[in-house]
Design a protein around this motif. Structure first.
Motif, PDB file in Angstrom:
ATOM      1  N   MET A 128       0.823  -1.209   0.000  1.00  0.00           N
ATOM      2  CA  MET A 128       0.000   0.000   0.000  1.00  0.00           C
ATOM      3  C   MET A 128       0.859   1.262   0.000  1.00  0.00           C
ATOM      4  N   ALA A 129       2.009   1.214   0.664  1.00  0.00           N
ATOM      5  CA  ALA A 129       2.923   2.357   0.620  1.00  0.00           C
ATOM      6  C   ALA A 129       3.384   2.606  -0.814  1.00  0.00           C
ATOM      7  N   LYS A 130       3.675   1.534  -1.537  1.00  0.00           N
ATOM      8  CA  LYS A 130       4.057   1.675  -2.936  1.00  0.00           C
ATOM      9  C   LYS A 130       2.904   2.268  -3.737  1.00  0.00           C
ATOM     10  N   GLU A 131       1.697   1.759  -3.512  1.00  0.00           N
ATOM     11  CA  GLU A 131       0.539   2.257  -4.247  1.00  0.00           C
ATOM     12  C   GLU A 131       0.288   3.736  -3.976  1.00  0.00           C
ATOM     13  N   LEU A 132       0.577   4.173  -2.740  1.00  0.00           N
ATOM     14  CA  LEU A 132       0.329   5.565  -2.352  1.00  0.00           C
ATOM     15  C   LEU A 132       1.533   6.467  -2.589  1.00  0.00           C
ATOM     16  N   GLY A 133       2.614   5.915  -3.163  1.00  0.00           N
ATOM     17  CA  GLY A 133       3.766   6.735  -3.516  1.00  0.00           C
ATOM     18  C   GLY A 133       4.725   7.028  -2.375  1.00  0.00           C
ATOM     19  N   VAL A 134       4.664   6.243  -1.289  1.00  0.00           N
ATOM     20  CA  VAL A 134       5.568   6.431  -0.155  1.00  0.00           C
ATOM     21  C   VAL A 134       6.918   5.785  -0.478  1.00  0.00           C
ATOM     22  N   GLU A 135       8.010   6.497  -0.180  1.00  0.00           N
ATOM     23  CA  GLU A 135       9.336   6.011  -0.577  1.00  0.00           C
ATOM     24  C   GLU A 135      10.249   5.641   0.589  1.00  0.00           C
ATOM     25  N   HIS A 136       9.928   6.098   1.813  1.00  0.00           N
ATOM     26  CA  HIS A 136      10.799   5.846   2.957  1.00  0.00           C
ATOM     27  C   HIS A 136       9.945   5.387   4.133  1.00  0.00           C
ATOM     28  N   LEU A 137      10.203   4.166   4.612  1.00  0.00           N
ATOM     29  CA  LEU A 137       9.451   3.576   5.713  1.00  0.00           C
ATOM     30  C   LEU A 137      10.339   3.448   6.943  1.00  0.00           C
ATOM     31  N   ALA A 138       9.732   3.614   8.113  1.00  0.00           N
ATOM     32  CA  ALA A 138      10.470   3.431   9.372  1.00  0.00           C
ATOM     33  C   ALA A 138       9.616   2.616  10.334  1.00  0.00           C
ATOM     34  N   ILE A 139      10.281   1.821  11.173  1.00  0.00           N
ATOM     35  CA  ILE A 139       9.554   0.930  12.070  1.00  0.00           C
ATOM     36  C   ILE A 139      10.347   0.661  13.340  1.00  0.00           C
ATOM     37  N   PRO A 140       9.661   0.588  14.491  1.00  0.00           N
ATOM     38  CA  PRO A 140      10.277   0.016  15.687  1.00  0.00           C
ATOM     39  C   PRO A 140      10.001  -1.477  15.712  1.00  0.00           C
ATOM     40  N   THR A 141      10.930  -2.280  16.240  1.00  0.00           N
ATOM     41  CA  THR A 141      10.717  -3.724  16.160  1.00  0.00           C
ATOM     42  C   THR A 141      11.437  -4.465  17.269  1.00  0.00           C
ATOM     43  N   ASN A 142      10.860  -5.585  17.677  1.00  0.00           N
ATOM     44  CA  ASN A 142      11.550  -6.540  18.537  1.00  0.00           C
ATOM     45  C   ASN A 142      12.288  -7.587  17.710  1.00  0.00           C
ATOM     46  N   GLY A 143      12.275  -7.437  16.393  1.00  0.00           N
ATOM     47  CA  GLY A 143      13.040  -8.333  15.536  1.00  0.00           C
ATOM     48  C   GLY A 143      12.354  -8.724  14.256  1.00  0.00           C
TER      49      GLY A 143
END
Length: 412
Positions: A128-143
């Protein structure tokens, strides 16, 4: 008609207030600071798509449910070779669990790309990020979420930045970095990493794909419920034990079951949903036991089951509503019980669960002994990742090829 080339999304909806938002635009949380849910024109979907269309699909993984998902253009459906994850009955260990053979079944999500069920949610979020034209993703994660986001983002040609608690299992950190993400270790817990991601949205411009802070990870996790329904012949098990951190999968499956019911594809009672946590980090269990819908921050969170070490969840009320509406319950297990269960099932069954998956088996064993479920109930336990990513006992038995072998040691 190619049912994989259409979508039936009508709008987005605030999970707390019901306020509607326009589909096809970039959204995070609602104005109320709560998760947005994707809503569909289910009547139109029912008129256009039949269960037989799904059953006859030649798509192997969860994209077989594309007509029930929000991605509008096939070219935006990112894939790393997903599979429908298998159902594995616990036969050799059933007696140890106190279960009747054939009544306790593991859905093994470790067979997905990057080795965990996080592939589902992050695949949809990235698509969906690709479909909406988003180019940079960030995330917090436990792994595992970071690994899935890194893999799918790079597959889509997007930039990925990942923040992990410093004590995240080393294999997860290396996996994330190896798959092309900018990877940072933070001296805190996942909520501290989440704060960094949230505060960076303005100055950096990245898109926050934290658990439930965008609308589409739920839709990916929803496919677990769709798969279960199809695998069970469009019926459902009596009870589902789910390892619960942020709870996206429990929320997503509960959403899927209601959509399937409205489509007329299933009938009968829905499964009781059981939220499983570790005693060292059990905010949902504490809130549920207190009769509350919101779970305050859990202080000093700790557990060997890193994937469910989530001290505070933005979708807390959705998890608890799903548990209550289904007639389920929430329970927490100590780490030693979780790991003893992992070891017993591995040794007896040949099935290596991750600690979070082992927590569901430990919860099942205890719930059965306490009479909270019946031995007649068909129960599905979610093993959320491959056990190969987690520490195992050392092996210290050696043979010297230059010395006579004492074969008597092998006779018992």
């Amino acid at each position: 008609m190619d049912h994989t080339a259409q979508t039936f999304v009508s709008h987005l909806e605030c999970s707390l207030t019901g306020k509607t938002y326009k589909a096809g635009e970039v959204h995070g949380l609602s104005e109320a600071g709560r998760p947005l849910l994707v809503r569909y024109d289910l009547k139109a979907m029912a008129d256009a798509v039949a269960r037989t269309d799904i059953e006859s699909s030649n798509v192997a993984g969860f994209w077989r449910y594309a007509a029930m998902l929000p991605v509008t253009k096939p070219e935006n459906r990112i894939s790393l070779g997903e599979v429908v994850t298998p159902l594995i009955g616990l036969e050799q260990s059933a007696g140890w669990l106190g279960a009747r053979p054939g009544k306790v079944i593991v859905k093994d999500e470790g067979r997905l790309p990057t080795g965990s069920f996080k592939a589902r949610g992050l695949c949809l979020a990235v698509s969906m990020a690709k479909e909406l034209g988003v180019e940079h993703l960030a995330i917090p994660t436990n792994g595992n979420a970071g690994a899935a986001m890194a893999a799918y983002a790079r597959r889509a040609g997007q930039r990925a930045t990942v923040f992990c608690p410093a004590d995240t299992p080393d294999i997860n950190i290396r996996e994330i970095r190896q798959q092309g993400a900018e990877t940072y270790m933070v001296n805190g817990l996942i909520n501290d990493c989440g704060r960094i991601v949230g505060e960076g949205k303005g100055p950096v411009g990245w898109y926050d794909v934290s658990t439930l802070k965008e609308p589409y990870r739920i839709e990916g996790k929803k496919t677990m419920g769709l798969e279960l329904a199809e695998q069970f012949g469009w019926k459902l098990p009596d009870v589902i034990f789910y390892p619960t951190g942020g709870g996206t999968g429990l929320i997503g499956m509960w959403k899927a079951f209601h959509e399937l019911k409205e489509l007329g594809w299933i009938d009968g009672p829905l499964p009781r949903m059981v939220a499983v946590q570790a005693e060292g980090c059990a905010p949902i269990v504490r809130a549920w036991e207190n009769g509350d819908e919101h779970a305050p921050l859990w202080q000093d969170a700790h557990t060997v089951a890193a994937g469910i070490r989530v001290p505070v969840a933005v979708g807390d009320f959705l998890i608890i509503r799903g548990v209550n509406q289904s007639g389920g319950f929430a329970m927490a297990l100590p780490d030693d019980e979780i790991m003893a269960t992992r070891d017993a099932i591995a040794e007896q069954e040949g099935l290596l669960l991750c600690p979070e998956g082992a927590a569901t088996a430990a919860a099942y064993k205890r719930a059965l002994s306490e009479g909270r479920i019946s031995e007649d109930d068909t129960a599905v336990l979610f093993n959320c990742a491959t056990g190969l990513k987690y520490p195992m006992a050392a092996v210290d038995s050696h043979l010297d090829k230059n010395q006579p072998v004492e074969y008597g040691r092998f006779v018992q």
